[in-house]
Design a protein around this motif. Structure first.
Motif, PDB file in Angstrom:
ATOM      1  N   ARG A  22       9.874  -6.536   2.058  1.00 49.04           N
ATOM      2  CA  ARG A  22      10.064  -5.336   1.244  1.00 49.04           C
ATOM      3  C   ARG A  22      10.855  -4.301   2.050  1.00 49.04           C
ATOM      4  O   ARG A  22      10.830  -4.310   3.280  1.00 49.04           O
ATOM      5  CB  ARG A  22       8.704  -4.753   0.838  1.00 49.04           C
ATOM      6  CG  ARG A  22       7.896  -5.666  -0.084  1.00 49.04           C
ATOM      7  CD  ARG A  22       6.610  -4.975  -0.522  1.00 49.04           C
ATOM      8  NE  ARG A  22       5.778  -5.838  -1.345  1.00 49.04           N
ATOM      9  CZ  ARG A  22       5.930  -6.004  -2.647  1.00 49.04           C
ATOM     10  NH1 ARG A  22       6.886  -5.338  -3.273  1.00 49.04           N
ATOM     11  NH2 ARG A  22       5.138  -6.808  -3.323  1.00 49.04           N
ATOM     12  N   PHE A  23      11.524  -3.396   1.328  1.00 53.11           N
ATOM     13  CA  PHE A  23      12.376  -2.411   1.979  1.00 53.11           C
ATOM     14  C   PHE A  23      11.934  -1.000   1.591  1.00 53.11           C
ATOM     15  O   PHE A  23      11.664  -0.722   0.420  1.00 53.11           O
ATOM     16  CB  PHE A  23      13.842  -2.633   1.593  1.00 53.11           C
ATOM     17  CG  PHE A  23      14.315  -4.021   1.903  1.00 53.11           C
ATOM     18  CD1 PHE A  23      14.780  -4.346   3.172  1.00 53.11           C
ATOM     19  CD2 PHE A  23      14.276  -5.019   0.937  1.00 53.11           C
ATOM     20  CE1 PHE A  23      15.202  -5.632   3.477  1.00 53.11           C
ATOM     21  CE2 PHE A  23      14.694  -6.308   1.222  1.00 53.11           C
ATOM     22  CZ  PHE A  23      15.162  -6.614   2.500  1.00 53.11           C
ATOM     23  N   ASN A  24      11.886  -0.133   2.599  1.00 54.81           N
ATOM     24  CA  ASN A  24      11.464   1.245   2.378  1.00 54.81           C
ATOM     25  C   ASN A  24      12.454   2.183   3.072  1.00 54.81           C
ATOM     26  O   ASN A  24      13.056   1.826   4.086  1.00 54.81           O
ATOM     27  CB  ASN A  24      10.059   1.466   2.945  1.00 54.81           C
ATOM     28  CG  ASN A  24       9.569   2.884   2.712  1.00 54.81           C
ATOM     29  OD1 ASN A  24       9.342   3.295   1.579  1.00 54.81           O
ATOM     30  ND2 ASN A  24       9.409   3.639   3.793  1.00 54.81           N
ATOM     31  N   ALA A  25      12.638   3.373   2.508  1.00 51.82           N
ATOM     32  CA  ALA A  25      13.564   4.352   3.078  1.00 51.82           C
ATOM     33  C   ALA A  25      12.968   5.750   2.998  1.00 51.82           C
ATOM     34  O   ALA A  25      12.376   6.125   1.983  1.00 51.82           O
ATOM     35  CB  ALA A  25      14.903   4.314   2.340  1.00 51.82           C
TER      36      ALA A  25
ATOM     37  N   GLN B   9      17.746  -2.825  -2.774  1.00 48.66           N
ATOM     38  CA  GLN B   9      16.835  -3.818  -3.321  1.00 48.66           C
ATOM     39  C   GLN B   9      15.433  -3.477  -2.831  1.00 48.66           C
ATOM     40  O   GLN B   9      15.264  -3.007  -1.711  1.00 48.66           O
ATOM     41  CB  GLN B   9      17.215  -5.247  -2.913  1.00 48.66           C
ATOM     42  CG  GLN B   9      17.216  -5.498  -1.401  1.00 48.66           C
ATOM     43  CD  GLN B   9      18.378  -4.847  -0.696  1.00 48.66           C
ATOM     44  OE1 GLN B   9      19.512  -5.205  -0.910  1.00 48.66           O
ATOM     45  NE2 GLN B   9      18.091  -3.864   0.171  1.00 48.66           N
ATOM     46  N   THR B  10      14.451  -3.658  -3.681  1.00 47.23           N
ATOM     47  CA  THR B  10      13.088  -3.317  -3.274  1.00 47.23           C
ATOM     48  C   THR B  10      12.465  -4.414  -2.420  1.00 47.23           C
ATOM     49  O   THR B  10      11.633  -4.134  -1.551  1.00 47.23           O
ATOM     50  CB  THR B  10      12.192  -3.082  -4.508  1.00 47.23           C
ATOM     51  OG1 THR B  10      12.212  -4.258  -5.340  1.00 47.23           O
ATOM     52  CG2 THR B  10      12.699  -1.887  -5.305  1.00 47.23           C
ATOM     53  N   LYS B  11      12.851  -5.660  -2.659  1.00 44.80           N
ATOM     54  CA  LYS B  11      12.286  -6.759  -1.875  1.00 44.80           C
ATOM     55  C   LYS B  11      13.175  -7.988  -2.014  1.00 44.80           C
ATOM     56  O   LYS B  11      14.015  -8.080  -2.910  1.00 44.80           O
ATOM     57  CB  LYS B  11      10.862  -7.090  -2.339  1.00 44.80           C
ATOM     58  CG  LYS B  11      10.775  -7.616  -3.760  1.00 44.80           C
ATOM     59  CD  LYS B  11       9.335  -7.919  -4.146  1.00 44.80           C
ATOM     60  CE  LYS B  11       9.265  -8.447  -5.587  1.00 44.80           C
ATOM     61  NZ  LYS B  11       7.877  -8.772  -5.983  1.00 44.80           N
ATOM     62  N   VAL B  12      12.960  -8.943  -1.126  1.00 40.41           N
ATOM     63  CA  VAL B  12      13.659 -10.219  -1.192  1.00 40.41           C
ATOM     64  C   VAL B  12      12.722 -11.296  -0.672  1.00 40.41           C
ATOM     65  O   VAL B  12      11.968 -11.066   0.281  1.00 40.41           O
ATOM     66  CB  VAL B  12      14.973 -10.188  -0.381  1.00 40.41           C
ATOM     67  CG1 VAL B  12      14.697  -9.960   1.107  1.00 40.41           C
ATOM     68  CG2 VAL B  12      15.754 -11.480  -0.562  1.00 40.41           C
TER      69      VAL B  12
ATOM     70  N   THR C  85       7.175  -5.407   5.584  1.00 39.87           N
ATOM     71  CA  THR C  85       7.903  -4.226   5.115  1.00 39.87           C
ATOM     72  C   THR C  85       8.817  -3.708   6.213  1.00 39.87           C
ATOM     73  O   THR C  85       8.363  -3.442   7.332  1.00 39.87           O
ATOM     74  CB  THR C  85       6.941  -3.111   4.674  1.00 39.87           C
ATOM     75  OG1 THR C  85       6.111  -3.602   3.607  1.00 39.87           O
ATOM     76  CG2 THR C  85       7.712  -1.891   4.181  1.00 39.87           C
ATOM     77  N   LEU C  86      10.092  -3.574   5.892  1.00 37.16           N
ATOM     78  CA  LEU C  86      11.085  -3.002   6.802  1.00 37.16           C
ATOM     79  C   LEU C  86      11.381  -1.578   6.344  1.00 37.16           C
ATOM     80  O   LEU C  86      11.891  -1.371   5.244  1.00 37.16           O
ATOM     81  CB  LEU C  86      12.357  -3.843   6.795  1.00 37.16           C
ATOM     82  CG  LEU C  86      13.542  -3.308   7.601  1.00 37.16           C
ATOM     83  CD1 LEU C  86      13.206  -3.219   9.084  1.00 37.16           C
ATOM     84  CD2 LEU C  86      14.780  -4.179   7.366  1.00 37.16           C
ATOM     85  N   SER C  87      11.067  -0.599   7.197  1.00 38.58           N
ATOM     86  CA  SER C  87      11.245   0.812   6.839  1.00 38.58           C
ATOM     87  C   SER C  87      12.265   1.470   7.748  1.00 38.58           C
ATOM     88  O   SER C  87      12.241   1.294   8.969  1.00 38.58           O
ATOM     89  CB  SER C  87       9.922   1.563   6.965  1.00 38.58           C
ATOM     90  OG  SER C  87       8.953   1.063   6.065  1.00 38.58           O
ATOM     91  N   TYR C  88      13.166   2.256   7.135  1.00 41.55           N
ATOM     92  CA  TYR C  88      14.139   3.056   7.875  1.00 41.55           C
ATOM     93  C   TYR C  88      13.911   4.528   7.544  1.00 41.55           C
ATOM     94  O   TYR C  88      13.634   4.879   6.398  1.00 41.55           O
ATOM     95  CB  TYR C  88      15.574   2.686   7.497  1.00 41.55           C
ATOM     96  CG  TYR C  88      16.087   1.438   8.168  1.00 41.55           C
ATOM     97  CD1 TYR C  88      16.711   1.496   9.413  1.00 41.55           C
ATOM     98  CD2 TYR C  88      15.948   0.198   7.555  1.00 41.55           C
ATOM     99  CE1 TYR C  88      17.186   0.354  10.026  1.00 41.55           C
ATOM    100  CE2 TYR C  88      16.414  -0.952   8.163  1.00 41.55           C
ATOM    101  CZ  TYR C  88      17.036  -0.873   9.399  1.00 41.55           C
ATOM    102  OH  TYR C  88      17.490  -1.997  10.018  1.00 41.55           O
ATOM    103  N   THR C  89      14.057   5.372   8.559  1.00 41.38           N
ATOM    104  CA  THR C  89      13.980   6.818   8.366  1.00 41.38           C
ATOM    105  C   THR C  89      15.181   7.461   9.036  1.00 41.38           C
ATOM    106  O   THR C  89      15.464   7.185  10.206  1.00 41.38           O
ATOM    107  CB  THR C  89      12.689   7.408   8.957  1.00 41.38           C
ATOM    108  OG1 THR C  89      11.559   6.774   8.365  1.00 41.38           O
ATOM    109  CG2 THR C  89      12.617   8.913   8.705  1.00 41.38           C
TER     110      THR C  89
END
Length: 205
Positions: A63-66, A80-83, A166-170
């Motif tokens: 999953r992807f978070n920003a 994309q929300t997830k893959v 979950t991969l999160s970027y800030t």
């Protein structure tokens, strides 16, 4: 004569029964082995493809978070929300940022992976983290990240329950801002300079 024939018939019947019982006893051995192999009865190892709990047929979901630090006037989101991907296969995902200020603004991104115990199995081969990115007023920019998940995650008992990462970027204005919030200390490791497409991030106006 009839008595003699009767005795012969009885003897033949008994012989048939004994032969049938003998054959059944021999057949029971392989049948028992098959039963044990299929059910695991008696400690017999079951034969078949091994699928680790938490990983369905060698696949896992990312999953992807920003997020954006309040001091940065940007919009930032994953495309994309997830893959769902096969373990060991490299994938590329995209994030998009846009500058809502009336002046150029520079930002720098950090990332982290959750759950923490899955971090050692999550490998980024190229990303935009730790590098300064400057956006002109109203400019939108697309940032790719390339990654893969080590198949060893499926055989490690400590990550057997992990089926989603979950991969999160800030984005922050500076690394100093990130340090003040404590995010820098918790960030994932730097993987070197940006090494995405030859022309760098995709820029749109």
């Amino acid at each position: 004569m009839n008595r003699k024939r009767g005795n012969l018939w009885v003897a033949a019947s008994l012989a048939s029964v004994m032969l049938a019982m003998l054959g059944a006893s021999f057949a029971a051995i392989p049948l028992y082995r098959v039963f044990c192999a299929v059910t695991g009865y008696g400690g017999t190892p079951q034969i078949g493809p091994a699928v680790s709990p938490g990983v369905t047929a060698g696949r896992i979901t990312v999953r992807f978070n920003a997020d954006v630090n309040p001091g940065l006037p940007w919009q930032f989101a994953p495309e994309q929300t997830k893959v769902e991907l096969p373990l060991g296969e490299q994938q590329v995902a995209f994030y998009t940022a846009s500058n809502e200020a009336a002046t150029p603004v520079t930002g720098v991104a950090l990332y982290n992976v959750t759950p923490d115990k899955a971090g050692r199995y999550f490998h980024k081969t190229a990303c935009f983290c730790f590098n300064q990115q400057t956006l002109a007023p109203g400019q939108e920019m697309q940032f790719p990240v390339s990654f893969w998940v080590d198949p060893a995650i499926a055989t490690d008992p400590s990550t057997a329950d992990v089926h989603v990462i979950t991969l999160s970027y800030t984005f922050f204005r500076t690394l100093a801002d990130a340090a003040q919030t404590g995010a820098l200390a918790k960030a994932g490791p730097h993987v070197g300079p940006y090494s995405g497409p030859p022309n760098g991030p995709v820029v749109t106006q």
